[in-house]
Structure formats: structure tokens, C-alpha cells
Design a protein around this motif. Structure first.
Motif, short mmCIF file in Angstrom:
data_model
loop_
_atom_site.label_atom_id
_atom_site.label_comp_id
_atom_site.label_asym_id
_atom_site.label_seq_id
_atom_site.Cartn_x
_atom_site.Cartn_y
_atom_site.Cartn_z
N PHE A 17 -6.98 0.17 4.66
CA PHE A 17 -6.43 1.12 5.62
C PHE A 17 -7.35 1.29 6.82
N TYR A 26 -0.87 -4.86 12.25
CA TYR A 26 -0.64 -5.32 10.90
C TYR A 26 -0.55 -6.84 10.94
N ASP A 46 5.02 -1.23 7.14
CA ASP A 46 4.51 0.11 6.84
C ASP A 46 4.77 0.49 5.38
N VAL A 49 1.82 -0.40 3.40
CA VAL A 49 0.74 0.57 3.59
C VAL A 49 1.02 1.82 2.76
N TRP A 53 -1.20 3.39 -0.32
CA TRP A 53 -1.64 4.78 -0.33
C TRP A 53 -1.25 5.45 -1.65
#
Length: 71
Positions: A17, A26, A46, A49, A53
Motif C-alpha cells: 500500500f 497501479y 482498487d 487493494v 486491506w
């Protein structure tokens, strides 16, 4: 052993990240799935990502909830 693995996962995801935030790009943004404004939106990349997370948060939760073993 599990605590070390979880810490390794968290460190790897957060390092990734950090790289993404510093580079501002990206490797593969992908198509826009949701437009937020004229210049911003949620890309397919996304989702990767967000998944990372989530994995990091679950690893941290595991570290926080598991009782520590004292020897």
C-alpha cells in the motif's frame, strides 16, 4: 508461529500500500467500475487493494484476539 505469519502478512500488505500511495499508480488500474467525480472513480484494480486491506485487518484482529502463550 501464527502470530509471526500474521505479522508478515500485515507488513507485506502495508508495504505494498505504501508503494502504491507513493507512486500514485497501479500496475493495472483496470476499467472504472464506479465514477465518484470527473477525475476520480473506483477501478477494478482498487478491488485488489481493498482485498489486501481486508486481509491485513483480519491478520491484525487475529493478533489482537489470540491469547499469548507464555513459556
Amino acid at each position: 508461529m501464527l502470530r509471526r505469519l500474521c505479522a508478515l502478512v500485515v507488513g507485506g500488505v502495508l508495504s505494498g500500500f505504501t508503494f502504491l500511495l507513493l507512486s500514485g499508480q497501479y500496475i493495472n488500474d483496470g476499467p472504472v467500475l464506479l465514477t465518484v467525480s470527473q477525475h476520480h472513480g473506483l477501478h477494478l484494480g482498487d478491488l485488489f487493494v481493498l482485498a489486501g486491506w481486508l486481509v491485513a485487518m483480519l491478520a491484525l484482529l487475529t493478533l489482537a484476539v489470540l491469547p499469548s502463550r507464555t513459556r
